[in-house]
Design a protein around this motif. Structure first.
Motif, short mmCIF file in Angstrom:
data_model
loop_
_atom_site.label_atom_id
_atom_site.label_comp_id
_atom_site.label_asym_id
_atom_site.label_seq_id
_atom_site.Cartn_x
_atom_site.Cartn_y
_atom_site.Cartn_z
N ALA A 95 -3.19 -2.11 8.89
CA ALA A 95 -4.44 -2.36 8.02
C ALA A 95 -4.18 -0.52 7.17
O ALA A 95 -4.61 -0.02 7.42
N PRO A 96 -4.40 -0.63 5.72
CA PRO A 96 -3.99 1.01 5.17
C PRO A 96 -4.79 1.46 4.49
O PRO A 96 -5.47 2.64 4.46
N GLU A 97 -6.14 0.62 5.23
CA GLU A 97 -7.28 1.24 4.69
C GLU A 97 -8.83 1.29 5.68
O GLU A 97 -8.50 -0.31 6.91
N THR A 98 -9.64 1.94 6.22
CA THR A 98 -10.35 1.28 7.02
C THR A 98 -11.08 0.23 7.00
O THR A 98 -11.51 0.01 5.71
N ILE A 99 -11.51 -0.53 8.28
CA ILE A 99 -12.18 -1.53 7.21
C ILE A 99 -13.98 -1.53 7.83
O ILE A 99 -14.40 -0.74 8.90
N PRO A 100 -14.46 -1.77 7.04
CA PRO A 100 -15.78 -1.62 6.91
C PRO A 100 -16.87 -2.02 8.17
O PRO A 100 -16.64 -3.07 7.87
N ASP A 147 -0.97 6.75 6.64
CA ASP A 147 -1.46 5.92 7.51
C ASP A 147 -2.14 4.54 8.11
O ASP A 147 -2.49 4.90 6.95
N ARG A 148 -2.04 4.14 9.20
CA ARG A 148 -2.18 2.50 8.81
C ARG A 148 -3.32 2.39 10.07
O ARG A 148 -3.93 3.33 11.11
N TYR A 149 -4.42 1.59 10.20
CA TYR A 149 -5.53 1.66 10.96
C TYR A 149 -4.56 -0.07 11.43
O TYR A 149 -4.95 -0.80 10.93
N HIS A 169 -10.75 0.63 17.08
CA HIS A 169 -9.05 1.23 15.99
C HIS A 169 -8.12 2.41 16.50
O HIS A 169 -8.66 2.96 16.81
N ALA A 200 1.13 -1.11 0.34
CA ALA A 200 -0.19 0.26 -0.01
C ALA A 200 1.17 0.46 0.14
O ALA A 200 2.03 0.94 0.67
N GLU A 248 -5.31 5.57 14.64
CA GLU A 248 -4.89 5.66 13.17
C GLU A 248 -3.12 5.63 13.82
O GLU A 248 -3.33 6.47 14.76
#
Length: 80
Positions: free
Chosen positions: A72-77, A12-14, A33, A8, A35
């Motif tokens: 994780a590079p994106e938020t988890i829905p 920022d990461r989560y 979570h 990625a 950030e």
């Protein structure tokens, strides 16, 4: 399999985790979570997780936690 964290773009990461607290740590939060920068040290991440737990519980609270997803590079829905 592609490593989605390392591949990625930098940013920022989560990190997602569940915190355990209370007598004998029998109570738990929902999935929380925090950030953070991919370049943060493990120590900095630990401090951010502790701050997030205290923010959610409203007071500095003895606790431990279990990381579910690290950086994780994106938020988890989350479903509604």
């Amino acid at each position: 399999m592609r490593d989605f964290v390392l591949d990625a773009p930098v940013g920022d990461r989560y990190t997602y985790f569940v915190a355990y607290y209370g007598r004998d740590y029998q109570k738990q939060t929902g999935v929380l979570h925090v950030e953070h920068s991919f370049n943060d040290s493990i120590r900095d991440l630990h401090v951010k997780i502790r701050d997030r737990i205290n923010e959610v519980l409203g007071v500095e609270t003895p606790s431990c936690y279990h990381i579910l997803a690290l950086a994780a590079p994106e938020t988890i829905p989350v479903g509604k």
